[in-house]
Design a protein around this motif. Structure first.
Motif, mmCIF file in Angstrom:
data_model
loop_
_atom_site.group_PDB
_atom_site.id
_atom_site.type_symbol
_atom_site.label_atom_id
_atom_site.label_comp_id
_atom_site.label_asym_id
_atom_site.label_seq_id
_atom_site.Cartn_x
_atom_site.Cartn_y
_atom_site.Cartn_z
ATOM 1 N N ALA A 1 -3.946 2.965 1.397
ATOM 2 C CA ALA A 1 -3.495 3.281 2.754
ATOM 3 C C ALA A 1 -3.988 2.222 3.733
ATOM 4 C CB ALA A 1 -3.978 4.666 3.162
ATOM 5 N N GLY A 2 -5.216 1.760 3.551
ATOM 6 C CA GLY A 2 -5.760 0.722 4.423
ATOM 7 C C GLY A 2 -4.986 -0.579 4.305
ATOM 8 N N GLY B 1 0.803 -1.211 0.000
ATOM 9 C CA GLY B 1 0.000 0.000 0.000
ATOM 10 C C GLY B 1 0.834 1.258 0.000
ATOM 11 N N VAL B 2 0.281 2.313 0.615
ATOM 12 C CA VAL B 2 0.964 3.603 0.665
ATOM 13 C C VAL B 2 0.853 4.178 2.071
ATOM 14 C CG1 VAL B 2 0.519 4.122 -1.773
ATOM 15 C CG2 VAL B 2 -1.092 4.937 -0.006
ATOM 16 N N GLU B 3 1.722 5.141 2.352
ATOM 17 C CA GLU B 3 1.640 5.928 3.580
ATOM 18 C C GLU B 3 2.301 7.272 3.337
ATOM 19 O OE1 GLU B 3 3.418 3.129 6.217
ATOM 20 O OE2 GLU B 3 5.468 3.775 5.808
ATOM 21 N N TRP B 4 2.055 8.214 4.225
ATOM 22 C CA TRP B 4 2.581 9.564 4.094
ATOM 23 C C TRP B 4 3.658 9.871 5.125
ATOM 24 C CZ3 TRP B 4 -2.238 7.931 3.186
ATOM 25 C CH2 TRP B 4 -2.799 8.238 1.945
ATOM 26 N N ASN B 5 3.702 9.084 6.157
ATOM 27 C CA ASN B 5 4.683 9.250 7.230
ATOM 28 C C ASN B 5 4.712 7.938 7.999
ATOM 29 O OD1 ASN B 5 2.350 9.374 9.014
ATOM 30 N ND2 ASN B 5 2.188 11.564 8.531
ATOM 31 N N ILE C 1 -5.796 10.601 7.366
ATOM 32 C CA ILE C 1 -5.679 11.044 5.973
ATOM 33 C C ILE C 1 -6.620 10.233 5.093
ATOM 34 C CG2 ILE C 1 -4.088 11.263 4.019
ATOM 35 C CD1 ILE C 1 -1.835 11.535 6.194
ATOM 36 N N GLY C 2 -6.675 8.925 5.347
ATOM 37 C CA GLY C 2 -7.584 8.081 4.588
ATOM 38 C C GLY C 2 -9.035 8.471 4.775
ATOM 39 N N LEU C 3 -9.421 8.874 5.991
ATOM 40 C CA LEU C 3 -10.798 9.309 6.222
ATOM 41 C C LEU C 3 -11.112 10.561 5.413
ATOM 42 C CD1 LEU C 3 -11.057 8.664 10.057
ATOM 43 C CD2 LEU C 3 -12.382 7.503 8.283
ATOM 44 N N PHE C 4 -10.165 11.488 5.319
ATOM 45 C CA PHE C 4 -10.395 12.654 4.457
ATOM 46 C C PHE C 4 -10.560 12.244 3.005
ATOM 47 C CE2 PHE C 4 -8.293 15.451 1.346
ATOM 48 C CZ PHE C 4 -9.276 16.433 1.269
ATOM 49 N N LEU C 5 -9.724 11.334 2.528
ATOM 50 C CA LEU C 5 -9.818 10.909 1.133
ATOM 51 C C LEU C 5 -11.163 10.262 0.830
ATOM 52 C CD1 LEU C 5 -6.207 9.510 0.730
ATOM 53 C CD2 LEU C 5 -7.133 11.551 -0.394
ATOM 54 N N LEU C 6 -11.682 9.487 1.771
ATOM 55 C CA LEU C 6 -13.010 8.904 1.572
ATOM 56 C C LEU C 6 -14.085 9.989 1.534
ATOM 57 C CD1 LEU C 6 -12.842 5.751 3.874
ATOM 58 C CD2 LEU C 6 -12.781 5.820 1.372
ATOM 59 N N ASP C 7 -13.964 10.980 2.411
ATOM 60 C CA ASP C 7 -14.914 12.090 2.399
ATOM 61 C C ASP C 7 -14.822 12.851 1.083
ATOM 62 O OD1 ASP C 7 -16.697 13.948 4.254
ATOM 63 O OD2 ASP C 7 -15.315 15.260 3.179
ATOM 64 N N ALA C 8 -13.602 13.110 0.622
ATOM 65 C CA ALA C 8 -13.408 13.855 -0.616
ATOM 66 C C ALA C 8 -13.925 13.093 -1.820
ATOM 67 C CB ALA C 8 -11.924 14.186 -0.792
#
Length: 413
Positions: free
Chosen positions: A169-170, A130-134, A146-153
């Motif tokens: 990310a998950g 997968g991926v991560e940002w930090n 961050i994933g929750l924001f992406l789902l909202d977006a």
């Protein structure tokens, strides 16, 4: 309620929560000038969200103008944001810009939120499957938030690849969980000596994101991960007396375990996972676990007494405002009048704890449990007048039928 001056405006007895929220806005306008921080937790984004809520509650164009002026400053700050997190960086700023665009019909703010989503896509680093940002897993600043924001977006901004990126990310988070006592646990990061199992920094928040991912994608692995996280939490929780209290950290220190009560490390946050699992599975047992978390708070004796995990803090993160909003959310979804009564009791505590004078209303409290004498009044969302004011607007909505609050990406109610 403490007051240093008789020049504070009177409180309208018909709508006291709104009156105090408006007076808090007066203080924030004066105190927040020159603030450079842009994040949702303590910076400009949270203040913008509060003024947007004030505009929705009152229709007053002055609050709308304050919100859009702050949102313009957020747009100007995007290239300077190194942190990707939901409460600490770009993801939270993107969420606020999206909401300002939705409620003002100015497309530039929604375009700004889309820029945030594109930046997060570009900054996502491939690791494992997968991926991560930090290095952080959590809701506050890591991949779960961050994933929750992406789902909202993906829904709010019509960005289908936001859902795909959140799923990647998950998958990385599934790899980072540890088998523990019949379930799975997630450390905040690889350097942490302690596990913080509750919502802000630990297993409850990560599992909440995984359950939300399951709802969005239908991928069984995400539900399996969320259920494994829930199994771990149930294994370590105190459940005597038909309550659920998950310890602040593991391994626990010798002596009495430490149990917070608020959003960050207590049942007001961890119950979000139980409720999300009920939404995802339809199993009524998860509603009972939600009730166990609520009963733990009701049995604690707050707000009339302090406990080791409920100190002189009025904020959404650790304190009274977060607990009041939790019970308001429970009342919305259950109709239980006792939940609303308790939320109003905690709201009265917030009104009594306020400092009001000629400069406005604020809450002088201790952000950190371990520094009880370090007292300050803050303007921001999670520890300051913006978030507390939003809680008061939430209470006002029940009294007069005003619009219900804007749900954040981590809010299930």
């Amino acid at each position: 309620m403490t007051s240093a001056s008789d020049s504070a405006p009177p409180i309208d007895p018909a709508r006291p929560h709104l009156a105090v929220a408006l007076d808090a806005a007066r203080w924030i306008r004066a105190a927040d000038r020159g603030s450079d921080a842009a994040d949702l937790y303590s910076g400009r984004a949270g203040v913008v969200l509060f003024f947007l809520e004030l505009y929705r509650a009152t229709g007053d164009a002055a609050h709308r103008a304050t919100a859009t002026a702050g949102a313009d400053a957020l747009l100007d700050s995007l290239e300077r944001q190194a942190d990707a997190g939901l409460y600490t960086g770009l993801a939270g700023i993107g969420f606020v810009l999206s909401e300002v665009g939705r409620h003002t019909a100015h497309e530039r703010y929604r375009d700004g939120a889309r820029r945030v989503a594109a930046t997060l896509r570009d900054r996502a680093a491939a690791h494992g499957t997968g991926v991560e940002w930090n290095d952080t897993t959590d809701v506050i600043s890591g991949s779960a938030g961050i994933g929750l924001f992406l789902l909202d977006a993906a829904e709010a901004l019509d960005i289908p690849d936001g859902r795909d990126l959140a799923a990647r990310a998950g998958r990385r988070l599934l790899e980072r969980g540890r088998d523990d006592r019949g379930g799975r646990a997630w450390p905040m990061d690889d350097a942490s000596a302690l596990l913080f199992p509750n919502f802000a920094h630990g297993t409850a928040g990560v599992a909440y994101f995984l359950a939300t991912l399951y709802q969005a994608t239908g991928e069984a692995a995400f539900l399996d991960g969320a259920l494994a996280g829930a199994s771990h939490l149930k294994a370590i929780a105190r459940t005597d007396g038909d309550v659920c209290l998950v310890p602040h950290h593991e391994p626990e220190a010798a002596g009495a375990p430490l149990h917070y009560l608020g959003w960050c490390h207590g049942p007001a946050g961890t119950a979000r996972l139980w409720y999300r699992l009920w939404q995802a599975t339809g199993d009524p047992a998860w509603l009972e676990w939600t009730g166990k978390s609520a009963r733990a708070i009701l049995a604690s004796g707050i707000p009339g007494r302090e406990t080791p995990g409920f100190w002189n803090n009025a904020g959404l993160c650790c304190g009274s405002a977060g607990i009041a909003r939790f019970f308001l959310g429970l009342h919305r979804v259950t109709g239980d009048a006792g939940y609303l009564a308790f939320a109003r009791q905690v709201g009265a505590h917030l009104l009594a704890a306020a400092t009001r004078d000629e400069s406005g209303t604020r809450w002088i409290h201790a952000e950190h449990r371990v520094r009880p004498l370090d007292l300050a009044a803050q303007t921001g969302w999670m520890q300051g007048a913006a978030g507390i004011g939003a809680c008061l607007l939430d209470l006002d909505a029940f009294q007069c039928g005003a619009p219900l609050p804007i749900p954040l990406p981590d809010a299930p109610f």
